[in-house]
Design an enzyme around this catalytic site. Structure first.
Site, PDB file in Angstrom:
ATOM      1  CB  SER A   1     -16.051  17.762   1.919  1.00  0.00           C
ATOM      2  OG  SER A   1     -15.535  18.114   3.182  1.00  0.00           O
ATOM      3  CG  HIS A   8     -19.470  10.826   4.858  1.00  0.00           C
ATOM      4  ND1 HIS A   8     -20.225  11.939   4.578  1.00  0.00           N
ATOM      5  CD2 HIS A   8     -18.274  11.286   5.277  1.00  0.00           C
ATOM      6  CE1 HIS A   8     -19.493  13.022   4.820  1.00  0.00           C
ATOM      7  NE2 HIS A   8     -18.308  12.645   5.250  1.00  0.00           N
ATOM      8  NE  ARG A  23     -12.379   8.037   9.295  1.00  0.00           N
ATOM      9  CZ  ARG A  23     -12.642   9.122   8.600  1.00  0.00           C
ATOM     10  NH1 ARG A  23     -12.301  10.318   9.056  1.00  0.00           N
ATOM     11  NH2 ARG A  23     -13.269   9.045   7.445  1.00  0.00           N
ATOM     12  N   GLY A  68       0.882   3.829   4.172  1.00  0.00           N
ATOM     13  CA  GLY A  68       1.937   3.027   3.551  1.00  0.00           C
ATOM     14  C   GLY A  68       3.041   3.878   2.941  1.00  0.00           C
ATOM     15  CD  GLU A 110     -10.591   2.880   5.503  1.00  0.00           C
ATOM     16  OE1 GLU A 110     -10.024   3.576   4.644  1.00  0.00           O
ATOM     17  OE2 GLU A 110     -11.774   2.532   5.403  1.00  0.00           O
ATOM     18  N   GLY A 126       0.829  -1.197   0.000  1.00  0.00           N
ATOM     19  CA  GLY A 126       0.000   0.000   0.000  1.00  0.00           C
ATOM     20  C   GLY A 126       0.863   1.246   0.000  1.00  0.00           C
ATOM     21  NE  ARG A 134     -17.352  12.205   8.566  1.00  0.00           N
ATOM     22  CZ  ARG A 134     -16.193  12.061   7.960  1.00  0.00           C
ATOM     23  NH1 ARG A 134     -15.639  10.874   7.868  1.00  0.00           N
ATOM     24  NH2 ARG A 134     -15.576  13.103   7.458  1.00  0.00           N
ATOM     25  CG  LEU A 156      -6.910  12.919   5.532  1.00  0.00           C
ATOM     26  CD1 LEU A 156      -6.975  14.308   4.902  1.00  0.00           C
ATOM     27  CD2 LEU A 156      -6.506  11.908   4.474  1.00  0.00           C
TER      28      LEU A 156
END
Lengths: 258, 668
Positions: free
Chosen positions: B303, B285, B468, B64, B458, B59, B350, B474
């Protein structure tokens, strides 16, 4: 969203691999919803081909939201079908509402010397990675960074850096260029890093190394035709190439220790 | 099966094994000292010995790519793999909104402790305290690192970094780069990675897919990959393996993940003994573009940052569903999040925003085209799956240009996908599968229970509990990649190098042969159904029964259906072409085969957890006003599953809360 369907004919480039010649093959595709993306339309064709026991059309794609840069085919002569879209677009964000019932649509891979065909519409773009390896970075090891606010960046420069940094590395610029030049791609990275204080120490060395590798990889030179910027899905402006040219000239008169 | 699935009980589907625990963090210390203590006690590798040690990283996303660059800089010999044609394309690139960090640049009472607290609370108290605290501790270093790399974060006219708010918090700690934060962070990590490729410390293998883990003497020693251009099956061996392979949202077929995102690497490791933690914790989401039709291939996120200025509403009267929303007067609109959660309003976490959107649509108040749905009792009904996200108020306050400056690219994307202009009419949105909090179980060092197998980003289960918070993925990916793994993996590598392996070593040969046999099996079926048609069916089962609301009866039904579908797959799938070629159908078939096993484990995990927490909402466990009701007495643990064909084994890791008091989550 409208709920229309259209019937179209695709002429798709089929090529088993890099050392076998390819040809255009026609496929009718029926009942295409105009809300589908171009790649969803290709999915539909591939489902039909698979059920019939034929090889589906190979094409690169991944995020399907216009940001990863993996997809990219030439549609009716323009990369990403820019000629069919009123706004800059990637292939995955081009929607079938831009086409009409009865249209004949020609689909081809990027055609550029540095991007050899792997299969059908899939090409090898690893040359772009090599240009970045040559110097498209700021040399800072993990853990060696100063406090983020140590070097303020004027907003206009930060914005210009951002505009250049939005390049997704899809390769449409090279596919559109009659010279097969990768100059818009290279200049976008040069400009991104040249606008920032962090990018200054390696500024002149970076450009010499990146241009050297660009030229060695069989990309052509830039003659300011501007086809690249016209098809760029992220609307990278042509003036990044002016920035590159200015920096290149000053770098030739700058000692950089290498 | 020798029993009837309709009469099954949850306990029929699994057995319970011994409890497990993280042994690397010293929980006797005050939480602020745990990470420093671990860094001090982890054994080191002399710089001159590092090049003799090979680390395989699968990854190239934030977790990664950042790890490969950092370990390369440290001097290790790194082999890095990705399925895309370039490491720059990993799906971290699609993250839009931002990245959290406890910088307190806004002087609004932010701190490491508050970021830690918000993340634990947002995760509904199902994350491991020590891991989350470390995440908050290193968050500020991430911003410094990225700025030094040239990541063009949004700035103010004074030249300093700008911040905005995200869901589930009341401070402004989110750093962003327009709506393309993930792209800019990933390009930063990618450039650092390519610098190491040039330096010769990292060897990059693109268009390579990991299909098996090689375990020798109980230790992870390598991987088997398929070269996606030539079909060559090859083993790569080294001293440690890192999986940074992302989440498994594509088990639902439709998700915001990239088309290629898959769980095969993690699932193969699971089958070789790695525990899978909390597989049922899935994030739906709230703000995605609704499904347009049957040929939809993926869903696109809008977003969460849009909820800073956009107001979410539905008509109060079902008959207004087809009216032009601009003609519906204020008094006939229900701004339901602002009504139910006055303190957080449109910026609730969320899981809550998604569930409330589902309830409104279930009540018949949804908007957009009506679609046919079949309920649990087999009845057909017409439902509109959409709610409005309205910017009219923001446009009158900030002007069209002001809104465009903040969200321009998102508005353009919406217009391009739907053919509607969101500056003129409200967006229509609906929840979609976005992120998976579950993943391979890891300890404080990010090591799985197989020595030498590390899991980051993840792909692991560790930091987000049952939900989350926005802008934390990120943060976690880069924390793991830049700052955590490079300071823990040395403890294991210090005992190396491990004995060299050759293609003839029995474990290597066995792994390669098993991959070849699996591929031959798939190609030999030659049935009638396409891979995608079966994948879509799996997705429908998962979405209906293991989506936003789960019930015991529904989950048991789902397990039965998945087992039937798996049989159908192995009897009737059609995989065209051959292995020794660029064969995308074969790639997808292999991934689907593993999703068909994972889906069942997710349902079993959801079935066994008879409580609601975060994104895992069991209809049987809710408060009087319909919020998720935890059961800390019985479920304050990580569910870590050991692979056992037909009947997985549950190992519980009890969660220890010392720094934070357990509470019922409230955003009202």
């Amino acid at each position: 969203m409208s709920e229309n369907t259209i019937n179209i004919t695709l002429r798709v480039w089929r090529q088993p691999n890099g050392h076998t010649p390819g040809k255009l093959v026609s496929y009718p595709v029926k009942d295409v919803s105009t809300d589908m993306s171009f790649l969803e339309m290709l999915d539909l064709l591939n489902e039909e081909l698979t059920v019939k026991g034929e090889e589906p059309v190979a094409f690169d794609h991944d995020c399907r939201e216009g940001i990863c840069g993996m997809c990219g085919v030439v549609i009716n002569g323009t990369p990403h079908g820019r000629g069919s879209s009123p706004v800059p677009t990637t292939t995955c964000q081009l929607h079938m509402r831009m086409f009409h019932d009865g249209d004949v649509i020609t689909v081809e891979p990027w055609r550029a010397r540095p991007f050899p065909v792997i299969k059908d519409l899939v090409v090898n773009r690893s040359a772009f990675d090599k240009i970045i390896q040559a110097g498209g970075f700021i040399s800072v090891n993990t853990g060696a960074a100063p406090e983020a606010h140590a070097a303020p960046v004027p907003k206009l420069k930060a914005d210009r850096a951002f505009d250049a940094a939005t390049c997704i590395g899809c390769g449409a610029c090279v596919a559109a260029c009659p010279n097969h030049s990768g100059m818009l791609f290279t200049a976008a990275k040069i400009t991104h890093l040249a606008m920032l204080p962090q990018g200054q120490p390696e500024r002149h060395l970076r450009i010499k190394k990146m241009i050297g590798v660009h030229d060695a990889l069989d990309f052509g030179g830039c003659t300011n035709i501007g086809e690249c910027a016209a098809v760029c899905p992220k609307a990278i402006p042509l003036d990044v190439i002016s920035q590159l040219n200015r920096d290149l000239i000053s770098s030739l008169f700058t000692r950089d220790g290498k | 099966m020798d029993w009837v699935i309709d009469m099954a009980k949850p306990e029929d589907f699994f057995t319970v094994g011994a409890d497990i625990a993280d042994t690397k963090a010293n929980t006797e210390l005050p939480i602020e000292q745990v990470w420093a203590d671990r860094q001090f006690h982890a054994a080191l590798v002399n710089p001159s010995n590092r090049r003799k040690l090979t680390v395989i990283i699968v990854g190239t996303g934030l977790a990664g790519g950042a790890a490969a660059a950092s370990l390369g800089e440290a001097g290790y010999n790194v082999l890095n793999f990705c399925y895309q044609d370039s490491p720059r394309r990993a799906h971290s690139i699609a993250a839009q909104g931002g990245i959290n960090a406890a910088k307190n640049y806004r002087n609004d009472n932010d701190s490491v402790h508050r970021l830690f607290y918000d993340t634990v609370k947002g995760g509904d108290y199902r994350a491991r305290e020590t891991n989350v605290h470390r995440l908050a501790e290193v968050s500020a270093n991430i911003i410094d690192q990225c700025v030094a790399q040239g990541v063009p974060f949004a700035r103010e006219y004074g030249g300093l970094l700008d911040n905005r708010s995200f869901g589930g918090v009341q401070v402004q700690r989110t750093f962003y780069a327009r709506g393309q934060t993930g792209q800019q962070l990933l390009i930063g990590a990618y450039q650092a990675l390519e610098r190491q490729v040039d330096a010769g410390t990292v060897q990059m293998f693109t268009r390579h897919e990991m299909l098996e883990l090689i375990v020798v003497d109980g230790k992870a020693r390598g991987i088997v990959t398929r070269d996606m251009v030539t079909g060559e099956i090859e083993a790569f061996t080294g001293d440690a393996v890192v999986l940074a392979t992302g989440g498994y949202g594509n088990v639902f077929f439709l998700s915001t993940n990239a088309m290629g995102c898959n769980n095969t690497a993690a699932w193969r490791a699971h089958r070789k003994g790695a525990y899978f933690g909390n597989p049922c914790y899935t994030q739906i989401h709230p703000t995605c573009i609704p499904v347009h039709g049957e040929t939809q291939s993926k869903l696109t996120l809008m977003s969460e940052s849009l909820r800073n200025d956009g107001r979410i509403w539905v008509p109060k009267n079902p008959e207004d569903a087809t009216k032009d929303p601009r003609d519906i007067p204020e008094e006939d609109r229900d701004y339901y999040l602002e009504r139910i959660y006055p303190a957080f309003g449109n910026l609730v976490p969320r899981d809550i925003a998604s569930r409330q959107a589902k309830y409104r649509c279930d009540e018949g108040l949804g908007v957009g085209p009506a679609v046919t749905e079949i309920d649990l009792d087999g009845n057909e009904k017409q439902v509109r799956r959409g709610v409005y996200l309205d910017f009219a108020e923001a446009i009158s306050r900030l002007g069209k240009d002001g809104v465009a400056a903040r969200y321009g690219n998102l508005f353009d994307m919406y217009a391009q996908i739907t053919g509607e202009d969101p500056y003129e009419t409200p967006m229509r949105i609906y929840p979609a599968v976005h992120y998976t909090m579950g993943g391979l179980w890891v300890d404080y060092d990010l090591s799985s229970n197989i020595p030498g197998l590390y899991v980051t980003g993840e792909a692991n289960f560790s930091d987000h509990g049952a939900n989350r918070l926005g802008a934390s993925a990120l943060m976690q990916g880069l924390a793991d990649g830049y700052f955590v793994l490079p300071n823990t993996i040395n403890d294991y590598l210090s005992k190396g190098p491990y004995p060299a392996l050759t293609p003839e070593s029995p474990e290597v040969k066995e792994a390669v042969d098993s991959v070849k046999a699996r591929i031959e099996q798939l190609l030999a079926i030659d049935g009638e159904r396409t891979v995608d048609s079966i994948h879509k069916e799996l997705g429908t089962i998962m979405w209906e029964y293991c989506g936003m609301e789960r019930t015991e009866a529904g989950l048991i039904t789902a397990i039965g259906k998945i087992r039937e579908l798996r049989e159908e797959f192995y009897k009737n799938v059609k995989v065209t072409g051959e292995n020794e070629d660029f064969n995308q159908t074969l790639e997808r078939a292999g991934r689907l085969a593993d999703f068909l096993e994972l889906g069942e484990l997710m349902c079993i995990d959801a079935l066994h957890r008879r409580e609601s927490c975060g994104g895992h909402f069991r209809a049987e466990s809710q408060t009087e006003d319909g919020e998720a009701l935890r059961d800390d007495e019985h479920f304050l643990y990580v569910g870590a599953w050991e692979y056992h064909e037909g009947k997985p084994i549950l190992h519980k890791e009890p969660l220890i809360y010392k720094a934070i008091e357990l509470k019922q989550r409230s955003y009202k």
